[in-house]
Write a protein that holds these residues in place. Structure first.
Motif, PDB file in Angstrom:
ATOM      1  N   GLU A   1       0.831  -1.204   0.000  1.00 18.10           N
ATOM      2  CA  GLU A   1       0.000   0.000   0.000  1.00 18.10           C
ATOM      3  C   GLU A   1       0.871   1.261   0.000  1.00 18.10           C
ATOM      4  N   GLU A   2       1.964   1.216   0.747  1.00 10.83           N
ATOM      5  CA  GLU A   2       2.875   2.363   0.803  1.00 10.83           C
ATOM      6  C   GLU A   2       3.484   2.657  -0.570  1.00 10.83           C
ATOM      7  N   MET A   3       3.895   1.603  -1.272  1.00  9.19           N
ATOM      8  CA  MET A   3       4.519   1.809  -2.576  1.00  9.19           C
ATOM      9  C   MET A   3       3.501   2.299  -3.600  1.00  9.19           C
ATOM     10  N   PHE A   4       2.271   1.804  -3.507  1.00 11.55           N
ATOM     11  CA  PHE A   4       1.222   2.271  -4.409  1.00 11.55           C
ATOM     12  C   PHE A   4       0.979   3.761  -4.186  1.00 11.55           C
ATOM     13  N   ALA A   5       0.981   4.190  -2.942  1.00 12.24           N
ATOM     14  CA  ALA A   5       0.817   5.614  -2.627  1.00 12.24           C
ATOM     15  C   ALA A   5       1.977   6.427  -3.191  1.00 12.24           C
ATOM     16  N   LYS A   6       3.186   5.893  -3.088  1.00 15.35           N
ATOM     17  CA  LYS A   6       4.348   6.582  -3.660  1.00 15.35           C
ATOM     18  C   LYS A   6       4.227   6.684  -5.184  1.00 15.35           C
ATOM     19  N   LEU A   7       3.710   5.629  -5.807  1.00 16.78           N
ATOM     20  CA  LEU A   7       3.533   5.653  -7.253  1.00 16.78           C
ATOM     21  C   LEU A   7       2.486   6.696  -7.652  1.00 16.78           C
ATOM     22  N   LYS A   8       1.411   6.798  -6.897  1.00 18.56           N
ATOM     23  CA  LYS A   8       0.384   7.804  -7.185  1.00 18.56           C
ATOM     24  C   LYS A   8       0.971   9.217  -7.039  1.00 18.56           C
ATOM     25  N   LYS A   9       1.809   9.406  -6.052  1.00 22.80           N
ATOM     26  CA  LYS A   9       2.460  10.709  -5.857  1.00 22.80           C
ATOM     27  C   LYS A   9       3.382  11.010  -7.044  1.00 22.80           C
ATOM     28  N   TYR A  10       4.140  10.012  -7.486  1.00 21.41           N
ATOM     29  CA  TYR A  10       5.018  10.176  -8.644  1.00 21.41           C
ATOM     30  C   TYR A  10       4.193  10.593  -9.859  1.00 21.41           C
ATOM     31  N   ARG A  11       3.054   9.934 -10.053  1.00 19.25           N
ATOM     32  CA  ARG A  11       2.183  10.257 -11.191  1.00 19.25           C
ATOM     33  C   ARG A  11       1.681  11.699 -11.116  1.00 19.25           C
ATOM     34  N   ARG A  12       1.295  12.131  -9.938  1.00 22.09           N
ATOM     35  CA  ARG A  12       0.839  13.529  -9.781  1.00 22.09           C
ATOM     36  C   ARG A  12       1.953  14.510 -10.148  1.00 22.09           C
ATOM     37  N   GLN A  13       3.174  14.180  -9.768  1.00 21.13           N
ATOM     38  CA  GLN A  13       4.299  15.076 -10.014  1.00 21.13           C
ATOM     39  C   GLN A  13       4.794  15.040 -11.458  1.00 21.13           C
ATOM     40  N   HIS A  14       4.766  13.857 -12.081  1.00 23.48           N
ATOM     41  CA  HIS A  14       5.376  13.681 -13.402  1.00 23.48           C
ATOM     42  C   HIS A  14       4.372  13.461 -14.536  1.00 23.48           C
ATOM     43  N   GLY A  15       3.121  13.192 -14.199  1.00 24.15           N
ATOM     44  CA  GLY A  15       2.096  13.006 -15.205  1.00 24.15           C
ATOM     45  C   GLY A  15       2.055  11.619 -15.821  1.00 24.15           C
ATOM     46  N   ASP A  16       2.844  10.689 -15.305  1.00 23.83           N
ATOM     47  CA  ASP A  16       2.857   9.315 -15.806  1.00 23.83           C
ATOM     48  C   ASP A  16       3.379   8.388 -14.715  1.00 23.83           C
ATOM     49  N   CYS A  17       3.392   7.098 -15.029  1.00 23.56           N
ATOM     50  CA  CYS A  17       3.912   6.087 -14.097  1.00 23.56           C
ATOM     51  C   CYS A  17       5.201   5.469 -14.623  1.00 23.56           C
ATOM     52  N   LEU A  18       5.948   6.228 -15.390  1.00 21.87           N
ATOM     53  CA  LEU A  18       7.170   5.728 -16.014  1.00 21.87           C
ATOM     54  C   LEU A  18       8.375   5.911 -15.090  1.00 21.87           C
ATOM     55  N   VAL A  19       8.290   5.325 -13.922  1.00 21.28           N
ATOM     56  CA  VAL A  19       9.376   5.428 -12.949  1.00 21.28           C
ATOM     57  C   VAL A  19      10.581   4.658 -13.485  1.00 21.28           C
ATOM     58  N   PRO A  20      11.732   5.308 -13.574  1.00 16.89           N
ATOM     59  CA  PRO A  20      12.930   4.596 -14.045  1.00 16.89           C
ATOM     60  C   PRO A  20      13.313   3.472 -13.087  1.00 16.89           C
ATOM     61  N   ARG A  21      13.916   2.448 -13.626  1.00 12.11           N
ATOM     62  CA  ARG A  21      14.376   1.327 -12.792  1.00 12.11           C
ATOM     63  C   ARG A  21      15.320   1.829 -11.707  1.00 12.11           C
ATOM     64  N   VAL A  22      16.204   2.743 -12.080  1.00 11.65           N
ATOM     65  CA  VAL A  22      17.110   3.367 -11.113  1.00 11.65           C
ATOM     66  C   VAL A  22      16.638   4.809 -10.934  1.00 11.65           C
ATOM     67  N   TYR A  23      15.736   5.006  -9.985  1.00 11.88           N
ATOM     68  CA  TYR A  23      15.155   6.319  -9.714  1.00 11.88           C
ATOM     69  C   TYR A  23      15.869   6.913  -8.506  1.00 11.88           C
ATOM     70  N   LYS A  24      16.731   7.864  -8.752  1.00 12.30           N
ATOM     71  CA  LYS A  24      17.616   8.384  -7.712  1.00 12.30           C
ATOM     72  C   LYS A  24      16.871   8.992  -6.531  1.00 12.30           C
ATOM     73  N   GLU A  25      15.703   9.567  -6.778  1.00 13.51           N
ATOM     74  CA  GLU A  25      14.959  10.212  -5.686  1.00 13.51           C
ATOM     75  C   GLU A  25      14.322   9.206  -4.736  1.00 13.51           C
ATOM     76  N   ASP A  26      14.046   7.999  -5.234  1.00 17.42           N
ATOM     77  CA  ASP A  26      13.453   6.955  -4.393  1.00 17.42           C
ATOM     78  C   ASP A  26      13.757   5.596  -5.026  1.00 17.42           C
ATOM     79  N   ARG A  27      14.890   5.059  -4.675  1.00 20.32           N
ATOM     80  CA  ARG A  27      15.340   3.804  -5.282  1.00 20.32           C
ATOM     81  C   ARG A  27      14.352   2.662  -5.036  1.00 20.32           C
ATOM     82  N   SER A  28      13.732   2.652  -3.879  1.00 16.29           N
ATOM     83  CA  SER A  28      12.783   1.572  -3.580  1.00 16.29           C
ATOM     84  C   SER A  28      11.572   1.632  -4.506  1.00 16.29           C
TER      85      SER A  28
END
Length: 81
Positions: A1-28
């Motif tokens: 649930e925590e990671m899903f919330a982080k993904l939703k936050k990423y989407r709000r900030q970036h407009g997509d769910c294309l989180v890089p495999r190596v995402y420096k701001e949140d590696r997890s």
């Protein structure tokens, strides 16, 4: 649930769910998204539906290819070549 919330936050900030495999701001988050993509066939339908409801991209390479192809079509339409 925590990671899903982080993904939703990423989407709000970036407009997509294309989180890089190596995402420096949140590696997890990057690792989790990659894990979801690679385990798609093992996920239950509820989890798949939740991810898709926020625009989750299962195949990053296909998504990038489609975007570049759309740009090429637009270029050809504009320039006629």
């Amino acid at each position: 649930e925590e990671m899903f919330a982080k993904l939703k936050k990423y989407r709000r900030q970036h407009g997509d769910c294309l989180v890089p495999r190596v995402y420096k701001e949140d590696r997890s988050l990057g690792r989790w998204v990659n894990s979801m993509r690679s385990q798609r066939t093992k996920l239950d339908s509820e989890r798949i539906s939740r991810l898709e409801s926020i625009g989750f991209t299962w195949n990053n390479l296909h998504h990038k290819w489609e975007g570049k192809f759309a740009r090429l079509v637009k270029y050809c339409q504009t320039h006629g070549d």
